[in-house]
Design an enzyme around this catalytic site. Structure first.
Site, mmCIF file in Angstrom:
data_model
loop_
_atom_site.group_PDB
_atom_site.id
_atom_site.type_symbol
_atom_site.label_atom_id
_atom_site.label_comp_id
_atom_site.label_asym_id
_atom_site.label_seq_id
_atom_site.Cartn_x
_atom_site.Cartn_y
_atom_site.Cartn_z
ATOM 1 N N LEU A 34 0.837 -1.216 0.000
ATOM 2 C CA LEU A 34 0.000 0.000 0.000
ATOM 3 C C LEU A 34 0.865 1.255 0.000
ATOM 4 O O LEU A 34 0.494 2.283 -0.536
ATOM 5 C CB LEU A 34 -0.913 0.016 1.228
ATOM 6 C CG LEU A 34 -2.132 -0.897 1.180
ATOM 7 C CD1 LEU A 34 -2.816 -0.945 2.544
ATOM 8 C CD2 LEU A 34 -3.129 -0.447 0.122
ATOM 9 N N GLY A 35 2.016 1.163 0.641
ATOM 10 C CA GLY A 35 2.903 2.329 0.669
ATOM 11 C C GLY A 35 4.107 2.083 1.556
ATOM 12 O O GLY A 35 4.163 1.090 2.288
ATOM 13 N N GLY A 37 6.974 4.314 4.103
ATOM 14 C CA GLY A 37 7.319 5.594 4.730
ATOM 15 C C GLY A 37 8.712 5.490 5.303
ATOM 16 O O GLY A 37 9.431 4.521 5.031
ATOM 17 N N TYR A 39 9.442 4.925 8.316
ATOM 18 C CA TYR A 39 9.565 3.952 9.412
ATOM 19 C C TYR A 39 9.400 2.506 8.965
ATOM 20 O O TYR A 39 9.777 1.590 9.666
ATOM 21 C CB TYR A 39 8.542 4.262 10.505
ATOM 22 C CG TYR A 39 8.813 5.598 11.124
ATOM 23 C CD1 TYR A 39 9.811 5.746 12.074
ATOM 24 C CD2 TYR A 39 8.120 6.732 10.712
ATOM 25 C CE1 TYR A 39 10.099 6.981 12.619
ATOM 26 C CE2 TYR A 39 8.405 7.969 11.251
ATOM 27 C CZ TYR A 39 9.393 8.087 12.206
ATOM 28 O OH TYR A 39 9.691 9.317 12.730
ATOM 29 N N LYS A 57 1.012 -2.936 9.045
ATOM 30 C CA LYS A 57 2.115 -1.971 9.067
ATOM 31 C C LYS A 57 3.340 -2.643 9.690
ATOM 32 O O LYS A 57 3.288 -3.095 10.836
ATOM 33 C CB LYS A 57 1.690 -0.722 9.846
ATOM 34 C CG LYS A 57 2.675 0.415 9.720
ATOM 35 C CD LYS A 57 2.094 1.761 10.144
ATOM 36 C CE LYS A 57 3.170 2.839 10.026
ATOM 37 N NZ LYS A 57 2.717 4.161 10.347
ATOM 38 N N ASP A 149 1.643 15.341 12.208
ATOM 39 C CA ASP A 149 2.166 14.922 10.904
ATOM 40 C C ASP A 149 1.049 14.889 9.854
ATOM 41 O O ASP A 149 0.975 13.973 9.043
ATOM 42 C CB ASP A 149 2.824 13.547 11.062
ATOM 43 C CG ASP A 149 3.788 13.219 9.919
ATOM 44 O OD1 ASP A 149 4.180 14.153 9.193
ATOM 45 O OD2 ASP A 149 4.139 12.037 9.759
HETATM 46 N N1 LIG Z 1 -4.186 2.034 6.737
HETATM 47 C C1 LIG Z 1 -3.719 2.319 5.524
HETATM 48 N N2 LIG Z 1 -4.493 2.168 4.441
HETATM 49 C C2 LIG Z 1 -4.033 2.470 3.196
HETATM 50 N N3 LIG Z 1 -2.799 2.920 2.934
HETATM 51 C C3 LIG Z 1 -1.979 3.086 3.972
HETATM 52 C C4 LIG Z 1 -2.390 2.801 5.316
HETATM 53 N N4 LIG Z 1 -1.348 3.069 6.138
HETATM 54 C C5 LIG Z 1 -0.363 3.502 5.345
HETATM 55 N N5 LIG Z 1 -0.713 3.511 4.056
HETATM 56 C C6 LIG Z 1 0.139 3.915 2.896
HETATM 57 O O1 LIG Z 1 1.497 3.706 3.247
HETATM 58 C C7 LIG Z 1 2.224 4.944 3.259
HETATM 59 C C8 LIG Z 1 3.200 4.953 4.425
HETATM 60 O O2 LIG Z 1 2.480 4.748 5.633
HETATM 61 P P1 LIG Z 1 2.748 5.571 6.951
HETATM 62 O O3 LIG Z 1 2.663 7.031 6.645
HETATM 63 O O4 LIG Z 1 1.846 5.093 8.025
HETATM 64 O O5 LIG Z 1 4.254 5.145 7.224
HETATM 65 P P2 LIG Z 1 5.401 5.910 7.966
HETATM 66 O O6 LIG Z 1 6.632 5.094 7.814
HETATM 67 O O7 LIG Z 1 4.955 6.200 9.360
HETATM 68 O O8 LIG Z 1 5.486 7.243 7.094
HETATM 69 P P3 LIG Z 1 6.119 8.677 7.385
HETATM 70 O O9 LIG Z 1 7.389 8.690 6.624
HETATM 71 O O10 LIG Z 1 5.093 9.628 6.810
HETATM 72 O O11 LIG Z 1 6.241 8.826 8.855
HETATM 73 C C9 LIG Z 1 1.160 6.037 3.332
HETATM 74 O O12 LIG Z 1 1.589 7.228 2.727
HETATM 75 C C10 LIG Z 1 -0.010 5.400 2.587
HETATM 76 O O13 LIG Z 1 0.133 5.586 1.198
#
Ligand SMILES: Nc1ncnc2c1ncn2[C@@H]1O[C@H](COP(=O)(O)OP(=O)(O)OP(=O)(O)O)[C@@H](O)[C@H]1O
Length: 384
Positions: A34-35, A37, A39, A57, A149
Site C-alpha cells: 500500500l505504501g 514511509g 519507518y 504496518k 504529521d
Molecule cells: N491504513 C492504511 N491504508 C491504506 N494505505 C496506507 C495505510 N497506512 C499507510 N498507508 C500507505 O502507506 C504509506 C506509508 O504509511 P505511513 O505514513 O503510516 O508510514 P510511515 O513510515 O509512518 O510514514 P512517514 O514517513 O510519513 O512517517 C502512506 O503514505 C499510505 O500511502
C-alpha cells in the site's frame, strides 16, 4: 504528564506483555504494497481464515523501539474512534525482523496521489475532505493528543472520489502539553515557530563535530501545530501546489504571505482604533471627518500574496485563522466548519480550474487510449 499520556503509557506496558510472535504467512495472505514511509512498509493483506482485508504496518525491529511501536498501535486502537481516523484492529505481533500491527485499510490510495495526478481537487470535494478532517483532528485534540504529521500522504481514501477519508500514521502523535525537542524540517507543513530551530541545528551539528555537548531548543506540543498543517493542506488540495517551499523568512513566497498577514493585522488594529475615535467624532457631530477617515482606510488596501490571488475573501479569512504565524492566535480545526458552504475560489479562478481540468481529462483519455492501442499492437505481435 496529562491523564491521556499516563493512560497511553499504561496501555503500552500492559500490551508489551501480551505480544505474540507469529509467522506472517501462516495467518495472512499478502495482496499488495500500500505504501512505504520512513519507518517501514504497509501491505494490504487478507486474513487467511476469515478473509478480512486489512493494512499490515511493518516496523523494522532494528530501527524501531518497542515502546514507540506500541504507542502508535495503542493510540490507533484505543483513541481513534472517529470515522475519519484510521483505527487499529487489535492484531499486533512480532516476527524475527519486524513489529507488526493491523489497521483498517484505505483501499483507494492516499490524498497525495490525487493531488499529484490532478490540477487540484474540486472545491466541493475539498470542503468535504476538510469537514471530515476538522472532526477527526478536533476529536484527537479533545482526548489530549496532537497528530503533528498531517499531510496528504497520511490521509487515506475509502472511496475513489474522496467522499470518505481517514487520517492515519500516528507515529509522531504526542500528548498536548508535553515538551519535545524542536526539529525544523524543510517543508511548508513545518510551523513558523520552529524556524529558530533551523539555526540551532547548524550550531548543534558544529558542536557535534567539535565533540561538545548538544544544545537543544525545546518546545511544548500544542494543538495549533495541526491547525497550521490543515491550512497548508487546504491550499495543496485546491491548487495541487505548495504555498511556499519552507516556512522561513528566507523563503520569498512565505515572506510575501507574512507581509500581507502583518499588514492585515495593522489594518485591523487601526480600524479598531478608528472605531473608538468615531464614537468621539459622532459625539462631536463631525460627520465629514468620519467620512474622510473611512476613505483613507479603504485606500490603504493590502493586496494578498500572489500565490493566494485566486481565493475568495471567505477562504482568506480561514487562512488568517489556520495559517496565523502567531501560534497563540491560531484558530483550531473546528474553525473550518464556519467556512463551509460558501465559495472558496474567485469566479475567474474557478473558470481557469475548470478549463485546466478539461485539458487534463482529455490528456488522460489520450494516454489511456494510447495504452490500449499499444496493448493491442503488442498482442498482435504475440507479445505478452
Ligand atoms: N491504513 C492504511 N491504508 C491504506 N494505505 C496506507 C495505510 N497506512 C499507510 N498507508 C500507505 O502507506 C504509506 C506509508 O504509511 P505511513 O505514513 O503510516 O508510514 P510511515 O513510515 O509512518 O510514514 P512517514 O514517513 O510519513 O512517517 C502512506 O503514505 C499510505 O500511502
Amino acid at each position: 504528564m496529562t491523564a491521556a499520556a499516563q493512560e497511553l503509557d499504561e496501555l503500552c506496558f500492559l500490551s508489551a506483555q501480551s505480544m505474540s510472535t507469529l509467522e506472517t504467512s501462516d495467518h495472512f495472505q499478502m495482496v499488495k504494497l500500500l505504501g512505504e514511509g520512513s519507518y517501514g512498509k504497509v501491505m494490504l493483506a487478507v486474513h487467511k481464515k476469515r478473509g478480512t482485508p486489512m493494512a499490515l504496518k511493518f516496523f523494522p525491529r532494528q530501527s524501531t523501539s518497542l515502546f514507540s511501536f506500541l504507542r502508535e498501535y495503542n493510540l490507533s486502537l484505543s483513541y481513534c474512534t472517529h470515522p475519519s481516523l484510521t483505527r487499529a484492529l487489535g492484531i499486533f505481533f512480532s516476527t524475527p525482523c519486524y513489529y507488526v500491527f493491523a489497521q483498517q485499510a484505505g483501499l483507494y490510495g492516499d490524498l497525495y496521489s490525487v493531488i499529484v495526478s490532478e490540477v487540484g481537487v474540486d472545491e466541493e470535494c475539498v470542503q468535504s475532505v476538510m469537514s471530515q478532517l476538522s472532526g477527526a483532528v478536533s476529536h484527537l485534540h479533545s482526548i489530549g493528543f496532537v497528530h503533528r504529521d498531517i499531510k496528504p500522504e497520511n490521509i487515506f481514501l475509502c472511496d475513489r472520489t474522496c467522499r470518505w477519508v481517514k487520517l492515519g500514521d500516528f507515529g509522531l502523535a504526542r500528548p498536548t502539553g508535553c515538551t519535545i525537542r524542536a526539529i525544523w524540517y524543510d517543508s511548508p507543513f513545518c510551523t513558523p515557530e520552529v524556524e529558530q530551530a533551523k539555526e540551532s541545528e547548524k550550531v548543534r551539528e558544529q558542536r557535534e563535530e567539535d565533540g561538545q555537548e548538544e544544545e537543544n531548543i525545546w518546545i511544548t506540543v500544542e494543538t495549533t501545530i495541526d491547525s497550521w498543517a490543515l491550512g497548508v493542506l487546504v491550499y495543496c488540495l485546491l491548487t495541487g501546489c505548495f504555498p511556499w517551499e519552507e516556512t522561513t523568512h528566507n523563503d520569498p513566497a512565505y515572506r510575501r504571505y507574512k507581509e500581507w498577514y502583518d499588514c492585515e493585522m495593522e489594518r485591523e488594529e487601526r480600524s479598531e482604533g478608528l472605531r473608538g475615535e468615531q464614537e468621539v467624532i459622532w459625539c462631536e457631530g463631525e460627520r465629514e471627518k468620519d467620512n474622510i477617515l473611512s476613505l483613507e482606510m479603504n485606500q490603504k488596501s493590502n493586496p494578498v500574496a500572489p500565490q493566494f490571488e485566486g481565493f475568495s475573501p471567505l477562504l482568506m479569512s480561514l487562512f488568517r485563522e489556520l495559517l496565523n504565524p502567531q501560534p497563540r492566535l491560531r484558530g483550531g480545526p473546528d474553525e473550518i466548519l464556519s467556512y463551509l458552504g460558501g465559495p472558496w475560489l474567485m469566479e475567474t479562478e474557478r473558470e481557469e480550474k475548470r478549463k485546466a481540468e478539461e485539458v487534463e481529462k482529455e490528456a488522460r483519455k489520450i494516454r489511456e487510449a494510447g495504452t490500449v492501442e499499444e496493448g493491442r499492437e503488442r498482442e498482435g505481435r504475440g507479445e505478452r
